[in-house]
Design an enzyme around this catalytic site. Structure first.
Site, mmCIF file in Angstrom:
data_model
loop_
_atom_site.group_PDB
_atom_site.id
_atom_site.type_symbol
_atom_site.label_atom_id
_atom_site.label_comp_id
_atom_site.label_asym_id
_atom_site.label_seq_id
_atom_site.Cartn_x
_atom_site.Cartn_y
_atom_site.Cartn_z
ATOM 1 N N LYS A 286 15.474 -2.259 -73.076
ATOM 2 C CA LYS A 286 16.819 -2.193 -73.641
ATOM 3 C C LYS A 286 16.815 -1.311 -74.890
ATOM 4 O O LYS A 286 15.948 -1.430 -75.749
ATOM 5 C CB LYS A 286 17.299 -3.606 -73.999
ATOM 6 C CG LYS A 286 18.761 -3.689 -74.397
ATOM 7 C CD LYS A 286 19.203 -5.146 -74.536
ATOM 8 C CE LYS A 286 20.672 -5.237 -74.858
ATOM 9 N NZ LYS A 286 21.139 -6.646 -74.935
ATOM 10 N N GLU A 372 27.771 -21.764 -69.756
ATOM 11 C CA GLU A 372 28.799 -22.497 -70.492
ATOM 12 C C GLU A 372 29.070 -23.876 -69.902
ATOM 13 O O GLU A 372 29.332 -24.837 -70.642
ATOM 14 C CB GLU A 372 30.091 -21.678 -70.533
ATOM 15 C CG GLU A 372 30.011 -20.415 -71.355
ATOM 16 C CD GLU A 372 29.455 -19.227 -70.577
ATOM 17 O OE1 GLU A 372 29.309 -18.135 -71.169
ATOM 18 O OE2 GLU A 372 29.163 -19.395 -69.371
ATOM 19 N N ARG A 400 35.128 -20.612 -68.494
ATOM 20 C CA ARG A 400 34.179 -20.811 -67.406
ATOM 21 C C ARG A 400 33.741 -22.271 -67.293
ATOM 22 O O ARG A 400 33.143 -22.661 -66.296
ATOM 23 C CB ARG A 400 32.957 -19.908 -67.628
ATOM 24 C CG ARG A 400 33.290 -18.422 -67.582
ATOM 25 C CD ARG A 400 32.212 -17.567 -68.241
ATOM 26 N NE ARG A 400 30.962 -17.570 -67.530
ATOM 27 C CZ ARG A 400 30.499 -16.585 -66.769
ATOM 28 N NH1 ARG A 400 31.236 -15.493 -66.606
ATOM 29 N NH2 ARG A 400 29.337 -16.663 -66.183
#
Length: 643
Positions: A286, A372, A400
């Site tokens: 990344k 979540e 969610r």
């Protein structure tokens, strides 16, 4: 200062069609030029940065090997998609990304045929790709669906739910696991690349298929043992993949996601095989090639504008603390006094400020990953045992977990505290990240207390209030960005539940604001006073329960009552209307209007422009008052003629 890189080869490949006409020997140069273009564009526009830099080679390889857009390429979340946008006909607009009328911050179906599925939230790519792959299978089309998932998205249960159902797609589904935090494969090299190439080859897969047919003729005990031998032998060779095998995927990898000599042959083998579904494990870095001096994957996940020469990031000087920091510091102050307070985040420790809480209370902080639903029920379990959990989640991501909020928290009246960051409009991240619906979906629940902070001082009080609520769930919502610069109290005070406050007294118009539109309501009141309209401004503080006595008093003493909220239809205004109607107050001469977000998904833009479009700034409030009273912009009565 921004420097446009020289990209002679990239200039010749505006779409994947031209890219696929190049010899493989040129793809390394394309990738290098593409990375330079991403960095240059981000220096002007800012935005998501690290994940895109990590998938440059992978993006080139996927578009080169697969026949996009007929083969459906789906990028999970969309953080990774800046190089993809550049290669798919949108390079001219890449420096407008996240700006009004510019490119969307994530993939968007209406923006390009190369974006077959919109994203913004994580972990949806495999489910969507599976649906498209099965659709191709049912209709007899040859196209493949390729899901690129990574950047933490594999920590969500939805990804595994999709994989558990993936066998039905057969070879039409390919999942690329972009392992960009080294969490699964700490090292890859030539041997693993060689083995990945071998086990994904047509010869190997044909022999494996032939072996399967032979095994099917064996008695069941021998067949099962042969299958286990095959899995064990392949596991020893490739060093992983057993979990994916059990979910029905043929696992290939890990391979170096920055080495074209490794990527291309494996992807070509995957494209041409009849085996499937297949998961290709690609390891990337990344932020690879970022121009800054110090590597910091989390810091460079997203960046503001920066100077390519000096590397200086263009950050505005803060005039007030951010709401996120105020929440974190307020929670730390409360936790110093109460060792039962627990903080929970769903893969957003810095975004929610809980990284600061974790430094002070590492044993009382839990990052559950992009999960979540689990976060909410985990908090419910803690609350059931007498702890004081604060679940800090962005408004858009809390959606969610709505079933868990209802079933596991509200039905049982468990005192879980929801700290809802990024409430209201969020600007450049657009509709997928706007906190538009939490008032509506939370205030509709029995037993729920819903608070909204008008400023940073109010947020500090509301954190203290949430700690004190021990018989039911509660939520406090607050916006992105800086506070308004009010003086901060030494400590948070417990607010009386369901009681608002009068901020300015008047006689004709009553403006009842919920949340951070209070400052705009006060500006509107000043302008209305110049037009002869004496105006009261109230801070509701609570969307639920509403302050019934305050509403009754304002209704009895004013000609017009207007509610204001940064939320969708069905929220605070609807609850006020319901109370007034139930009391018969709407049967009289009182005029009532509810100002809220428009019933559309607003595109990304500067927050102030978005609030202007929504009519939730001072001028919009003034216009709504004058319209309700039948007056023009001078405050004069308007006579309408009936034809």
């Amino acid at each position: 200062m921004s420097v446009r890189p020289e990209t002679p080869l990239l200039d010749k490949v505006p779409t994947p069609k031209e890219l696929r006409a190049l010899p493989k020997s040129k793809l390394r140069q394309v990738a290098d030029e593409l990375r330079s273009e991403v960095i240059s564009a981000a220096s002007i526009s800012g935005g998501h940065f690290g994940a895109g830099l990590g998938v440059v080679e992978l993006t080139v390889a996927l578009h080169y090997v697969f026949n996009t857009p007929d083969d459906r390429l789906i990028w999970d979340v969309g953080h990774q998609a800046y190089p993809h946008k550049i290669l798919t006909g949108r390079r001219a607009g890449i420096r407008t990304i996240r700006q009004g009328d510019g490119l969307a911050p994530f993939t968007k179906r209406t923006e390009s045929e190369y974006d077959p599925f919109g994203a913004g939230h994580s972990s949806t790519s495999i489910s969507a790709a599976l649906g498209m792959a099965v659709a191709n299978k049912l209709s007899g089309k040859k196209g493949r669906s390729i899901a690129v998932i990574g950047d933490g998205a594999m920590s969500a249960g939805m990804a595994y739910e999709a994989m558990n159902n993936a066998k039905q797609a057969g070879n039409r589904l390919v999942v690329i696991l972009n392992d960009n935090d080294m969490s699964i494969a700490p090292a890859v090299g030539g041997l693993s690349a060689y083995l990945a190439k071998i086990i994904s080859s047509e010869t190997f897969l044909s022999l494996r298929g032939f072996g399967k047919k032979i095994v099917e003729l064996l008695p069941r005990p021998l067949a099962e043992r042969a299958r286990l031998w095959e899995e064990s032998a392949r596991g020893l060779a490739i060093g992983g993949g057993t979990l994916f095998d059990e979910l029905g995927f043929y696992y290939v990898g890990p391979i170096d996601g920055h080495n074209m000599d490794h990527l291309l042959p494996v992807l070509e083998n995957v494209r041409d095989t009849e085996e499937g579904p297949i998961l290709v494990h690609v390891v990337t870095e990344k932020g690879r090639g970022h121009p800054f001096d110090t590597p910091n994957q989390e810091k460079y996940h997203a960046v503001p504008q920066f100077d390519l020469i000096t590397k200086e990031q263009k950050k505005s000087k803060p005039v007030a603390p951010t709401y996120t920091n105020v929440f974190a510091e307020s929670l730390i102050a409360e936790a110093e006094k109460n060792d039962k307070i627990i903080a929970i985040t769903a893969a957003m420790p810095s975004g929610t400020g809980l990284d600061k809480f974790e430094k002070r209370f590492p044993d009382r902080t839990f990052d559950v990953g992009i999960a979540e639903q689990h976060a909410v029920t985990f908090a419910a379990g803690l609350a059931a045992e007498g702890y004081i959990p604060f679940t800090a989640i962005y408004s858009t991501f809390l959606q969610r977990a709505y079933d868990q909020i209802v079933h596991d928290v509200a039905v049982q009246s468990l005192p879980v505290r929801f700290a809802i960051d990024r409430a209201g409009l969020v600007g450049a991240d657009g509709p997928t990240h706007a906190g538009s619906f939490d008032i509506t979906y939370l205030a509709s629940l029995p037993n729920m207390v819903v608070m909204a902070a008008a400023d940073e001082a109010e947020l500090k009080h509301m954190v203290a209030t949430a700690v004190s609520i021990t018989d039911r769930p509660s939520a406090v919502r607050y916006p992105r960005g800086e506070g308004v610069g009010v003086e901060m109290p030494v400590k948070g005070e417990i607010l009386p539940i369901g009681k608002g406050r009068i901020v300015k007294k008047g006689k004709s118009v009553a403006i009842v604001s919920l949340g951070s539109r209070l400052a705009e309501a006060l500006k509107a009141a000043e302008e209305l006073e110049t037009k002869g309209l004496s105006t009261t401004v109230a801070d509701a503080r609570f969307a639920k329960p509403v302050d019934e006595q305050m509403l009754k008093d304002l209704a009895a003493s004013h000609d017009l009552l207007i509610t204001i909220e940064e939320g969708s239809i069905g929220g605070f205004g609807a609850h006020v209307m319901d109370y007034l109607a139930g009391e018969g107050i709407l049967d009289g001469s009182l005029k009532v209007r509810a100002l809220k977000l428009p019933d559309v998904f607003q595109d990304h833009d500067k927050p102030e422009k978005m609030y202007e479009e929504a009519g939730l700034n001072a001028s919009g409030i003034v216009a709504a008052v004058l319209k309700a009273l039948g007056r023009n912009d001078l405050g004069q009565s308007v006579t309408t003629r009936t034809l």
